[in-house]
Design a protein around this motif. Structure first.
Motif, short mmCIF file in Angstrom:
data_model
loop_
_atom_site.label_atom_id
_atom_site.label_comp_id
_atom_site.label_asym_id
_atom_site.label_seq_id
_atom_site.Cartn_x
_atom_site.Cartn_y
_atom_site.Cartn_z
N PHE A 199 69.41 52.99 -53.11
CA PHE A 199 69.25 51.61 -52.46
C PHE A 199 68.33 50.50 -53.16
N PHE A 200 67.05 51.01 -53.32
CA PHE A 200 66.10 50.43 -53.84
C PHE A 200 66.37 49.55 -55.10
N MET A 203 68.45 46.63 -54.03
CA MET A 203 67.88 46.20 -53.09
C MET A 203 66.79 45.29 -53.20
N PHE A 204 66.04 45.57 -54.38
CA PHE A 204 64.92 45.04 -54.93
C PHE A 204 65.43 43.74 -55.58
N GLY A 207 68.08 41.76 -52.64
CA GLY A 207 67.64 41.86 -51.28
C GLY A 207 67.42 39.84 -51.24
#
Lengths: 509, 154
Positions: A199-200, A203-204, A207
């Motif tokens: 997820f991170f 998305m980092f 995004g």
């Protein structure tokens, strides 16, 4: 028939995707596990933080803060005071655009920070930021691949419970069994870590792309598109230009603590200090629901610094549901405000996952060596895998030792530290290719790392003249704990190396 | 189901909100011997409060040092000697740009300081890495030959 076909597809995909992402995921995971102890390591690696400040000995804020604010030139708004805590024993007075002034809260003396040390480097490696934006993207993709592997591997275990059909080789080695057993036992923790990592990680890096699509090419960052909706900002009072006497920060802190007992106050933000419009905003996580207030959804209470009246309060629930959900994700991954009850299982899970990845790669190497012992591709692949996965251990020990061996006033010290880590890591590859049996090289690297880790408490003790026992006597619990953890890690690595001498598949040479 | 998907997408996108912001420095020549210095984050937020320094290239001395006001931009006279503009946005946020020349060019006799690039640590570390790489290649080639010979014997 359908089950056997499913098993075949799952096995093939697990193997191929695993070989593609396992090394990168191992690097992210290994440094992620180390990063769980960043606050403790940061205290251990900096002599300036070798002090203890019990709550009785902490000086009042009124004697520490106003004096510093009067001395320097500060921006009008957003001056932050970070209170001493388990993550940082010093009181920090700063601003997002300035390096903070650090104060020993027991003596009131200003501390000179040594700059970033190995723990900061570990975090950068964990995120892939050492390679810039491409590094973050690659790490994100590797974590997404790892999420697939966790789910896919668990599915395989369900389809063939207690399966004796190995994934990689004709002989189910102890490594492969270890990989499977670890994956089964630690599945819930592994799923959380892999899910939040993906997820991170993704998305980092992605995004901005989503924001670009959502805004039809008008914004390349998420903040302008969604920030206002998810994290609405309160209108800030303007300075009046009239000076006024400020109320006691200690009294305000006590008032805020009494009025909002659920708020674990960690930070105070000062706006327009010295002006009639001056305010102090106290913020911190919730004591009862820390998972909803991790990093981004802090409880806030704003007081006037002129008359001490409460101007605004934001509780856990006064926010967008997306902010709370995101906070829960942060909590599950970063665990900044989590207690030992959450940290220890997650640490065990991270370590187990790390070992599971290492074991599967070693198992695959054993299979390659059995099938094609003398080919160049086998030689290169097995050595690269061994050096990547096991070589990181002596490299970690080397950079921690370098922190105490390199001169403190060395110019560009962080670069030298990073260089020590990379060169030691690379030299483990040299060692692997020098040995005719790659498993002998793995055993040697484990032994080197074990001895180096055992010597780290001594290196640290000689560097600061505070050994394990003196640290305990002086109440420096964090320092003593890190010393002990390093020693135990070293002993565990030595034991593993010793066990490997009698229990591993060798090459024919 | 649609709402759930939308919520997941928003959550995913928002995780990027907490990522580090980069600092941008814009300098424009007003044409009258002054320049406009503007600081902003990539998020669109102004860098009000960030320290701006004009540093002489020849000596490294700080010619001017002040904070960006609330609007995040400031007008300054252009120095007569070659200089760099440094926008210090705190730890992890710093931008350095070569300063623009005044209308008549920089004063003669103020030659820029010799560049120190590449810095020494990188130079030493890359050399060591190259040596290590060569050593690894040679040793690896010899070991592989030994393994191949032993396999042939079997």
């Amino acid at each position: 028939m359908r089950t056997s076909q499913s098993i075949h597809v799952l096995t093939q995909s697990h193997r191929k995707i695993g070989l593609t992402v396992a090394v990168l995921f191992h690097v992210a995971l290994y440094f992620g596990v180390l990063s769980m102890f960043t606050p403790q390591l940061a205290q251990w690696e900096k002599q300036s933080r070798h002090f203890t400040a019990s709550s009785d000995a902490i000086l009042p804020l009124d004697s520490l803060v106003p004096q510093r604010l009067d001395e320097g030139t500060w921006p009008e708004t957003g001056i932050t005071i970070t209170l001493p805590g388990s993550r940082e024993p010093a009181l920090a007075i700063g601003h997002k655009l300035m390096a903070p002034i650090l104060v020993n809260p027991a003596t009131g003396q200003t501390i000179t920070d040594e700059g970033p040390g190995p723990s900061a480097l570990f975090v950068e490696l964990h995120l892939g930021r050492v390679l810039g934006r491409p590094g973050v993207i690659v790490m994100g993709l590797a974590c997404a691949g790892a999420l697939f592997l966790v789910v896919n591997g668990w599915w395989l275990c369900l389809l063939k419970p207690g399966s004796r059909v190995p994934l990689f080789c004709a002989h189910s080695t102890s490594w492969e069994r270890g990989h499977r057993h670890l994956a089964q036992w630690l599945f819930p923790v592994m799923l959380i870590l892999a899910l939040t990592s993906a997820f991170f990680g993704l998305m980092f890096s992605a995004g901005g792309g989503l924001a670009w699509v959502a805004s039809r090419g008008e914004a390349a960052q998420v903040q302008p598109v969604l920030g206002a909706a998810v994290f609405p900002r309160q209108a800030q009072a303007q300075a009046t230009g009239q000076s006024a006497a400020m109320v006691s920060l200690d009294n305000l802190l006590a008032d805020a603590g009494q009025a909002f007992p659920d708020m674990n106050i960690q930070k105070i933000t000062l706006d327009h200090w010295g002006d009639r419009a001056a305010t102090a905003t106290f913020s911190g996580p919730s004591r009862t629901r820390p998972w909803l207030t991790e990093r981004i959804n802090r409880i806030l209470a704003t007081y006037s610094l002129v008359d001490g009246s409460l101007l605004r309060h934001k509780s856990v629930d006064d926010t967008h549901i997306v902010a709370r959900s995101l906070s829960a994700f942060y909590f599950l991954h970063f665990m900044t405000d989590a207690g030992l009850a959450v940290r220890l299982p997650m640490f065990a899970g991270g370590l187990g996952l790390c070992m599971a990845v290492s074991l599967c790669l070693l198992s695959w190497s054993a299979k390659r060596i059995r099938h094609a012992p003398s080919t160049v591709s086998t030689f290169v692949q097995t050595r690269l895998l061994a050096a990547s996965v096991v070589g990181v251990l002596p490299a970690t020990a080397a950079v921690l030792a370098a922190q105490w061996l390199l001169p403190t006033d060395l110019p560009d010290r962080p670069t030298w530290l990073a260089g020590v880590l990379y060169l030691t890591w690379f030299s483990s590859l040299t060692w692997c290719v020098a040995r005719t049996n790659v498993f002998h090289a793995v055993r040697d690297l484990l032994a080197f790392a074990g001895v180096a880790f055992c010597l780290l408490p001594v290196t640290h003790g000689l560097g600061v003249n505070i050994f394990f026992w003196t640290a305990l006597n002086q109440g420096l619990t964090s320092i003593a704990t890190v010393d002990m953890a390093l020693l135990l890690t070293g002993l565990a690595l030595c034991l593993t190396a010793w066990r490997m001498t009698t229990n591993f598949p060798g090459e024919r040479t | 189901m649609k709402n759930l998907l939308l919520a997941i997408l928003i959550c995913l996108a928002c995780s990027g909100l907490a990522q580090a912001h980069s600092l941008h420095l814009e300098v424009s020549d007003n044409g009258d011997g002054t320049m406009l210095i503007r600081g902003a984050f990539s998020t669109g937020e102004t860098a009000a409060g960030a320290m701006v320094r004009l540093v002489a290239r020849s000596s490294g001395t700080v010619l001017t040092e002040l904070r960006l006001p609330t609007l995040g931009e400031i007008e300054l006279p252009i120095p007569a000697e070659p200089y760099d503009i440094v926008l210090d946005g705190g730890p992890g946020h710093g931008v350095r740009k070569a300063g623009i020349a005044p209308p008549g060019g920089f004063s003669p006799g103020t030659a820029p300081h010799a560049s120190s690039f590449p810095p020494q640590p990188q130079y030493v570390l890359w050399t060591l890495a190259l040596v290590l790489f060569s050593l690894t290649a040679v040793v690896g080639w010899r070991t592989q030959r030994r393994i191949a010979r032993a396999a042939d014997c079997i």
